[in-house]
Design an enzyme around this catalytic site. Structure first.
Site, mmCIF file in Angstrom:
data_model
loop_
_atom_site.group_PDB
_atom_site.id
_atom_site.type_symbol
_atom_site.label_atom_id
_atom_site.label_comp_id
_atom_site.label_asym_id
_atom_site.label_seq_id
_atom_site.Cartn_x
_atom_site.Cartn_y
_atom_site.Cartn_z
ATOM 1 N N SER A 149 0.447 -0.951 0.220
ATOM 2 C CA SER A 149 -0.088 -0.162 0.084
ATOM 3 C C SER A 149 0.724 1.427 0.212
ATOM 4 C CB SER A 149 -0.634 0.316 1.294
ATOM 5 O OG SER A 149 -1.566 1.183 1.476
ATOM 6 N N LEU A 151 0.747 4.646 -0.330
ATOM 7 C CA LEU A 151 0.586 5.715 0.326
ATOM 8 C C LEU A 151 0.644 5.135 1.660
ATOM 9 C CD1 LEU A 151 -2.396 7.734 -1.407
ATOM 10 C CD2 LEU A 151 0.016 8.748 -0.802
ATOM 11 N N TYR A 152 0.189 4.503 2.665
ATOM 12 C CA TYR A 152 0.139 3.836 4.162
ATOM 13 C C TYR A 152 1.744 3.448 4.241
ATOM 14 C CZ TYR A 152 -0.539 1.157 7.749
ATOM 15 O OH TYR A 152 -0.456 0.414 9.447
ATOM 16 N N GLU A 153 2.501 2.993 3.103
ATOM 17 C CA GLU A 153 4.213 3.183 3.390
ATOM 18 C C GLU A 153 4.532 4.490 3.697
ATOM 19 O OE1 GLU A 153 5.799 1.050 0.048
ATOM 20 O OE2 GLU A 153 4.193 -0.816 0.956
ATOM 21 N N LYS A 156 3.568 6.426 6.894
ATOM 22 C CA LYS A 156 3.854 6.188 8.184
ATOM 23 C C LYS A 156 5.899 6.512 8.377
ATOM 24 C CE LYS A 156 0.700 3.945 10.655
ATOM 25 N NZ LYS A 156 0.308 4.311 11.626
#
Length: 243
Positions: A149, A151-153, A156
């Site tokens: 993912s 954008l999650y990476e 975060k």
């Protein structure tokens, strides 16, 4: 039985309606803590203990971008667990990008700074017997590992970098703990390999060991790479930081 050393603690958890948030509330309740569930939604959060009785908690509605509205509430808090997040998976739109950065990184950073300001007014180590305020930040294993993912990476990793950058300045008033968690089953990740309750138990167990870097994952590389990444950032930011 509740742990007497935690009976006086007031613990606030963001993302409280999620799998890990609820698991942490259960675990803290077992230790005798007073609970504040910080939720984005308004659906009543009803938790029950092993005896079937309702777990007493104070549910507070809040919105990303309105962190300042929580300032008076944070005056009561001993441990703030910043745990909220969003996963847009493969969506790479401008809207998804803005939402991911706001929810996963910038909102968490604003809460961190707000609680630090509140803690500073207490004088760091309160004279009334309360221990130094703590912030536990769930940055995720996505700081250094693929999470399928983008954008999650990205979001975060930004949160992790901000935490590393600000940690030396905030450490005098706050006890900071970084939660680096592998894939656990939740609404954000229904195929996670770990149970949220087990992860919550491991988090608290490592906190009992006084760990500042708490890692819970089946991936052995994370136990090597994450300490190295944290140490490298500490050295780099320390070298360039101005008084």
């Amino acid at each position: 039985m509740p742990d007497p050393s935690n009976e006086a603690l007031t613990v606030a958890v963001t993302g409280a309606s999620g799998a890990l948030g609820q698991a942490l509330l259960h675990r803290w309740h077992h230790r005798g803590a007073r609970l504040i569930a910080l939720c984005h939604g308004r659906t009543p959060l009803q938790l029950a203990g092993p005896d079937g009785l309702p777990i007493p908690l104070r549910q507070v509605h809040w919105q990303v971008g309105q962190e300042a509205a929580l300032e008076s509430l944070l005056e009561e808090v001993d441990v703030l667990v910043i745990n909220h997040g969003i996963n847009v998976h493969g969506d790479g739109s401008a809207e998804a990008t803005g939402c991911s950065l706001e929810v996963n990184a910038l909102s968490a950073w604003r809460l961190l700074e707000l609680f630090a300001a509140v803690a500073a007014r207490r004088g760091g180590a309160p004279s009334d017997g309360r221990r130094r305020p703590e912030v536990w930040v769930n940055t995720s294993e996505a700081e250094i590992q693929p999470a399928l993912s983008p954008l999650y990476e990205i979001s975060k990793r930004l949160l992790g970098q901000l935490l590393s950058l600000r940690a030396p300045s905030l450490a005098p008033v706050l006890r900071l703990r970084r939660l680096v968690l592998g894939p656990f089953r939740s609404a954000l990740n229904p195929i996670g390999v770990m149970g949220a309750d087990w992860v919550a138990g491991e988090i608290l167990r490592q906190a009992d060991w006084n760990c500042g870097l708490i890692i819970v994952t089946p991936n052995p590389l994370t136990y090597v790479l994450m300490p190295l990444a944290t140490l490298t950032r500490w050295a780099y930011y320390g070298l360039l930081r101005r008084p």
